[in-house]
Design a protein around this motif. Structure first.
Motif, PDB file in Angstrom:
ATOM      1  N   ILE A 119       0.868  -1.181   0.000  1.00 34.92           N
ATOM      2  CA  ILE A 119       0.000   0.000   0.000  1.00 34.92           C
ATOM      3  C   ILE A 119       0.904   1.230   0.000  1.00 34.92           C
ATOM      4  CG2 ILE A 119      -1.758   1.269   1.283  1.00 34.92           C
ATOM      5  CD1 ILE A 119      -2.687  -1.369   2.468  1.00 34.92           C
ATOM      6  N   ASP A 120       0.848   2.015  -1.072  1.00 39.62           N
ATOM      7  CA  ASP A 120       1.752   3.162  -1.190  1.00 39.62           C
ATOM      8  C   ASP A 120       1.571   4.158  -0.057  1.00 39.62           C
ATOM      9  OD1 ASP A 120       3.098   2.280  -3.419  1.00 39.62           O
ATOM     10  OD2 ASP A 120       1.784   3.316  -4.835  1.00 39.62           O
ATOM     11  N   SER A 121       0.335   4.298   0.428  1.00 39.39           N
ATOM     12  CA  SER A 121       0.085   5.286   1.479  1.00 39.39           C
ATOM     13  C   SER A 121       0.518   4.794   2.858  1.00 39.39           C
ATOM     14  CB  SER A 121      -1.386   5.696   1.494  1.00 39.39           C
ATOM     15  OG  SER A 121      -2.232   4.581   1.391  1.00 39.39           O
ATOM     16  N   ILE A 156      -3.796  -7.160   5.397  1.00 34.65           N
ATOM     17  CA  ILE A 156      -3.446  -8.531   5.029  1.00 34.65           C
ATOM     18  C   ILE A 156      -4.208  -8.962   3.779  1.00 34.65           C
ATOM     19  CG2 ILE A 156      -5.197  -9.675   6.464  1.00 34.65           C
ATOM     20  CD1 ILE A 156      -2.943 -11.717   7.195  1.00 34.65           C
ATOM     21  N   PHE A 157      -5.384  -8.363   3.532  1.00 37.15           N
ATOM     22  CA  PHE A 157      -6.140  -8.702   2.329  1.00 37.15           C
ATOM     23  C   PHE A 157      -5.482  -8.135   1.083  1.00 37.15           C
ATOM     24  CE2 PHE A 157      -9.209 -10.015   5.366  1.00 37.15           C
ATOM     25  CZ  PHE A 157     -10.031 -10.932   4.720  1.00 37.15           C
ATOM     26  N   HIS A 158      -4.729  -7.048   1.225  1.00 38.52           N
ATOM     27  CA  HIS A 158      -3.953  -6.543   0.086  1.00 38.52           C
ATOM     28  C   HIS A 158      -2.827  -7.518  -0.241  1.00 38.52           C
ATOM     29  CE1 HIS A 158      -5.512  -2.314  -0.255  1.00 38.52           C
ATOM     30  NE2 HIS A 158      -6.091  -2.731   0.849  1.00 38.52           N
ATOM     31  N   TRP A 159      -2.263  -8.129   0.792  1.00 45.02           N
ATOM     32  CA  TRP A 159      -1.246  -9.165   0.592  1.00 45.02           C
ATOM     33  C   TRP A 159      -1.891 -10.379  -0.081  1.00 45.02           C
ATOM     34  CZ3 TRP A 159       1.944 -11.522   5.244  1.00 45.02           C
ATOM     35  CH2 TRP A 159       2.997 -12.303   4.732  1.00 45.02           C
ATOM     36  N   LEU A 210      -9.192   1.010   2.690  1.00 46.60           N
ATOM     37  CA  LEU A 210      -8.038   1.101   3.587  1.00 46.60           C
ATOM     38  C   LEU A 210      -7.021   2.099   3.046  1.00 46.60           C
ATOM     39  CD1 LEU A 210      -7.124  -0.244   6.251  1.00 46.60           C
ATOM     40  CD2 LEU A 210      -5.733  -1.781   4.878  1.00 46.60           C
ATOM     41  N   GLU A 211      -6.815   2.091   1.713  1.00 43.18           N
ATOM     42  CA  GLU A 211      -5.866   3.038   1.125  1.00 43.18           C
ATOM     43  C   GLU A 211      -6.351   4.472   1.297  1.00 43.18           C
ATOM     44  OE1 GLU A 211      -3.870   2.229  -2.483  1.00 43.18           O
ATOM     45  OE2 GLU A 211      -4.533   0.154  -2.552  1.00 43.18           O
ATOM     46  N   ASN A 212      -7.670   4.681   1.207  1.00 36.84           N
ATOM     47  CA  ASN A 212      -8.211   6.024   1.428  1.00 36.84           C
ATOM     48  C   ASN A 212      -7.984   6.477   2.863  1.00 36.84           C
ATOM     49  OD1 ASN A 212      -9.162   6.090  -1.201  1.00 36.84           O
ATOM     50  ND2 ASN A 212     -11.159   5.246  -0.649  1.00 36.84           N
ATOM     51  N   LYS A 259     -21.452  -5.400  12.120  1.00 39.21           N
ATOM     52  CA  LYS A 259     -21.432  -3.946  12.224  1.00 39.21           C
ATOM     53  C   LYS A 259     -20.244  -3.310  11.506  1.00 39.21           C
ATOM     54  CE  LYS A 259     -23.845  -3.766  16.693  1.00 39.21           C
ATOM     55  NZ  LYS A 259     -24.227  -5.180  16.733  1.00 39.21           N
ATOM     56  N   VAL A 260     -19.246  -4.113  11.117  1.00 36.43           N
ATOM     57  CA  VAL A 260     -18.059  -3.563  10.454  1.00 36.43           C
ATOM     58  C   VAL A 260     -17.913  -4.176   9.075  1.00 36.43           C
ATOM     59  CG1 VAL A 260     -16.837  -3.052  12.590  1.00 36.43           C
ATOM     60  CG2 VAL A 260     -16.586  -5.302  11.579  1.00 36.43           C
ATOM     61  N   GLU A 261     -17.435  -3.372   8.134  1.00 33.99           N
ATOM     62  CA  GLU A 261     -17.262  -3.825   6.753  1.00 33.99           C
ATOM     63  C   GLU A 261     -15.806  -3.812   6.311  1.00 33.99           C
ATOM     64  OE1 GLU A 261     -19.702  -1.367   4.336  1.00 33.99           O
ATOM     65  OE2 GLU A 261     -21.592  -2.058   5.231  1.00 33.99           O
ATOM     66  N   ARG A 262     -14.922  -3.224   7.098  1.00 38.84           N
ATOM     67  CA  ARG A 262     -13.534  -3.070   6.666  1.00 38.84           C
ATOM     68  C   ARG A 262     -12.771  -4.381   6.821  1.00 38.84           C
ATOM     69  NH1 ARG A 262     -14.204  -0.858  11.570  1.00 38.84           N
ATOM     70  NH2 ARG A 262     -12.937  -1.697  13.263  1.00 38.84           N
ATOM     71  N   GLU A 263     -11.663  -4.460   6.116  1.00 40.43           N
ATOM     72  CA  GLU A 263     -10.712  -5.551   6.261  1.00 40.43           C
ATOM     73  C   GLU A 263      -9.323  -4.955   6.416  1.00 40.43           C
ATOM     74  OE1 GLU A 263     -11.493  -8.495   6.765  1.00 40.43           O
ATOM     75  OE2 GLU A 263     -13.522  -8.737   5.997  1.00 40.43           O
TER      76      GLU A 263
END
Length: 698
Positions: free
Chosen positions: A374-376, A437-440, A452-454, A430-434
């Motif tokens: 992730i560049d950010s 590790i999912f980028h991996w 996540l990048e945002n 209640k949560v939607e984020r990951e």
């Protein structure tokens, strides 16, 4: 959060937290497992925490966010592991705080004949009241406590070493009796003791929970942690060595106030019992600072998890005083419960075990973030010897956990089970984020969490530029373009790409393609009436920027998340960056977005009448000043001189000269003329000096 904490604050928070129970309460209890070699256990523990310290420093400089270890684990391994790690970290800090507050009772018993736990509970209620009212002066008070502690403990060590080596004599039989046998329970006893005293270094992890409030985190976090660890380790090792040398082994093993006992034979040059009272006062100050700061930092974990929907929303509510009331009250209740039901030794073991679990996960998180690409994720400090350092940290944690005993391991497993059940039956829907590790996993064909990048881009905006980033010079050298009324978006991109192609000798078609490409961070760059377009190109050394203004506006397709529409864009930024500097590009974009989000940005940009005014508006902060050369003013002495002849502060630069409505970047041989307008950039202190000198005639 306001960034108000400097290097000494980082050092102070970490050092103050580690100098309570670790020095004033734990040494005697720890000696039960290894005997007089207990001071060696402190040294080994200090060395073995280095991998975790480097990992915490790296992630903290990349993601300086409240919530500390919980936030790191949630964003790296996902909300399930965030729940487990957050709960483990929270309990570890609660145990540590309870342990410190018990220490207040132990040392208070020197003055009053009262039960230790009664004093501890009273102190807990006192700290609860302080936390409910306000915590804004906590760091300042912590600084005073730490300075006082360092003076007292430094005197203790100097006096103690003199007594051990020159009065008692380390080679004397009486001293040797204290060191025989050196390892009372062999190698296993030493490893168990190292795990037991690991709680003494838990203060290092507190830095992560306040990272969002630290100025220049990329320098101050790693440097402050390292200085704190060095200072703490030296005082631990030498101080405990003195205690072992002076106190009888049988008494030492059951002593809850070994520093006070040792000082009875030291500070003889002070009148009466002044030395003992001084050490007792230092101990109580240490425990008080740890207890108060511990309640504050640990209560932020339920608060952060409530904000992320992993805990009930009531935990994220803030009272009239700006403090998370529900979380503070809940944490206070837990601390009192642990004080009442656990022994001092039990509290320390559970705190150490949870700490080891969390540090193991944090070491793994660095591996995940690095492999997510992730560049950010842009740490200002990178852990040395990656990934060997992190793998070593994971192995260290596993080995020490094994030696902590089955009770601590089973209790930790129980907490993990509770966290898993809590996540699956309460938080999962209640949560939607990951996590990252999912980028991996995306490399293996799995899905990833684009938002996540945002979020990381938002954090990057808050961090700001890194020292040495060429943002100011890029703005100063930018081309300002007024778009023609009938130009459409595609024609504008083609025109600007052609200008870049001629100026910095790059391929026009590839630029057009990159300016039209949509990436994962684009939703974070969407602002009404403004468009930020960017490209990377190999072979250029510095970023290059063109700013396009259109009073009428140019229609451009825009998107934020899954929402697509058109916007009438009046200000365009076209940024081209070196291809090998992707993170520099993100920092430059982040700084641009901070400027774009100013109130009435578009209106103010369009009202500027010259290129110089536009650039100065974009740079507007405490780092620049504009000076017009008027003969009758103090700056009139510059007229007719070459720029290199002008005496200005060393840390400022004349970046731009406007002459006859034309702006240019000057060089040392540029001769200044009457009515030239100089734009000077530099360090805030020097700019203020120039402002005070020239403001009356500016």
């Amino acid at each position: 959060m306001n960034k108000e904490l400097g290097l000494f604050d980082v050092f102070s928070i970490s050092t103050g937290a580690m100098f309570s129970s670790g020095f004033f309460l734990l040494p005697g209890l720890a000696s039960q497992y290894t005997g007089p070699s207990v001071f060696v256990a402190y040294l080994i523990a200090g060395l073995l925490i280095l991998p975790a310290m480097f990992s915490i420093a790296e992630i903290s400089t990349a993601l300086p966010r409240s919530g500390g270890a919980y936030f790191f684990l949630d964003r790296s391994l996902g909300p399930l592991m965030g729940t487990i790690g957050g709960l483990g970290t929270y309990l570890a800090l609660v145990f540590k705080t309870a342990f410190a507050i018990v220490g207040i009772g132990a040392y208070a018993a020197f003055f009053w004949a009262v039960p230790v736990k009664t004093i501890a509970i009273a102190a807990t209620f006192l700290f609860m009241g302080v936390n409910l009212l306000s915590a804004k002066n906590t760091s300042r008070l912590q600084n005073y406590f730490v300075v006082f502690l360092l003076i007292v403990l430094g005197t203790f060590i100097v006096d103690g070493l003199y007594r051990v080596f020159f009065t008692i004599g380390i080679d004397q039989p009486s001293a040797n009796n204290h060191f025989q046998p050196f390892l009372t329970h062999g190698f296993e006893g030493m490893i168990a003791t190292v795990g037991f005293v690991f709680v003494s270094y838990l203060g290092l992890t507190k830095i992560a929970s306040v990272a969002e409030e630290i100025k220049n985190p990329e320098r101050n976090i790693p440097l402050g942690m390292l200085l704190s660890l060095i200072a703490t380790s030296v005082i631990y090792v030498l101080g405990v060595f003195i205690m072992v040398s002076i106190i009888e082994p049988a008494e030492f093993a059951k002593d809850l106030a070994p520093a006070a006992t040792a000082v009875e034979q030291l500070f003889t040059w002070m009148p009466g019992n002044m030395g003992a009272y001084l050490m007792i006062g230092a101990a109580m100050a240490a425990f008080a600072s740890t207890g108060n700061a511990g309640l504050m930092s640990s209560s932020r974990y339920p608060f952060a998890m409530g904000r992320d929907k992993l805990f009930p929303p009531g935990f994220s509510k803030v009272g009239k005083k700006g403090t998370p009331v529900t979380s503070i009250l809940f944490t206070t209740g837990l601390i009192i419960f642990f004080i009442l039901v656990l022994s001092e030794e039990g509290i320390a073991k559970l705190a150490s075990t949870f700490n080891l679990i969390v540090l193991m996960l944090i070491n793994f998180s660095v591996i995940v973030f690095r492999n997510s690409h992730i560049d950010s994720y842009d740490p200002g400090f990178k852990s040395p010897l990656y990934p060997g350092m992190q793998i070593a940290g994971i192995i260290i944690s596993v080995v020490l956990i094994i030696y902590m005993g089955w009770m601590a391991i089973l209790f930790s497993a129980f907490i993990v089970l509770v966290a898993v059940l809590w996540f699956n039956y309460y938080a999962k829907g209640k949560v939607e984020r990951e996590g990252a590790i999912f980028h991996w996993f995306a490399l293996l064909g799995k899905h990833q969490h684009a938002d996540l990048e945002n979020e990381f881009m938002t954090i990057l905006k808050e961090k700001g530029l890194r020292q040495g980033d060429p943002f100011d010079s890029t703005i100063m050298n930018a081309r300002i373009i007024r778009a023609s009324e009938n130009m459409d978006f595609n024609a504008l991109v083609d025109h600007v790409s052609g200008l870049f192609s001629k100026e910095i000798h790059i391929n026009k078609d590839s630029l057009v393609s990159e300016f039209h490409t949509i990436s994962a961070i684009d939703p974070a760059l969407v602002t009404p009436e403004v468009s930020v377009l960017y490209a990377k190109y190999a072979g250029i050394g510095e970023p290059s920027l063109h700013v396009v203004l259109s009073n009428k506006g140019i229609l451009k397709p825009v998107g934020k998340g899954t929402i697509l529409s058109e916007d009438n864009i009046k200000v365009f930024f076209f940024l081209v960056n070196p291809a090998n500097e992707s993170r520099l590009q993100l920092r430059m974009l982040s700084r641009l977005m901070n400027i774009v989000e100013r109130e009435d940005f578009v209106k103010n940009m369009l009202e500027q009448t010259s290129d110089r005014e536009i650039k100065e508006y974009l740079l507007h902060n405490e780092r620049f000043i504009t000076v017009r050369l008027i003969p009758e003013a103090s700056q009139g002495e510059m007229i007719g001189k070459q720029l290199k002849e002008i005496k200005l502060p060393e840390d400022v630069l004349v970046a731009l000269v406007e002459r006859d409505a034309r702006s240019f970047a000057p060089h040392g041989y540029t001769v200044l003329q009457q009515n030239d307008v100089l734009t000077i950039i530099g360090e805030p202190r020097s700019i203020k000096q120039l402002f005070d000198l020239y403001m009356s005639t500016k």
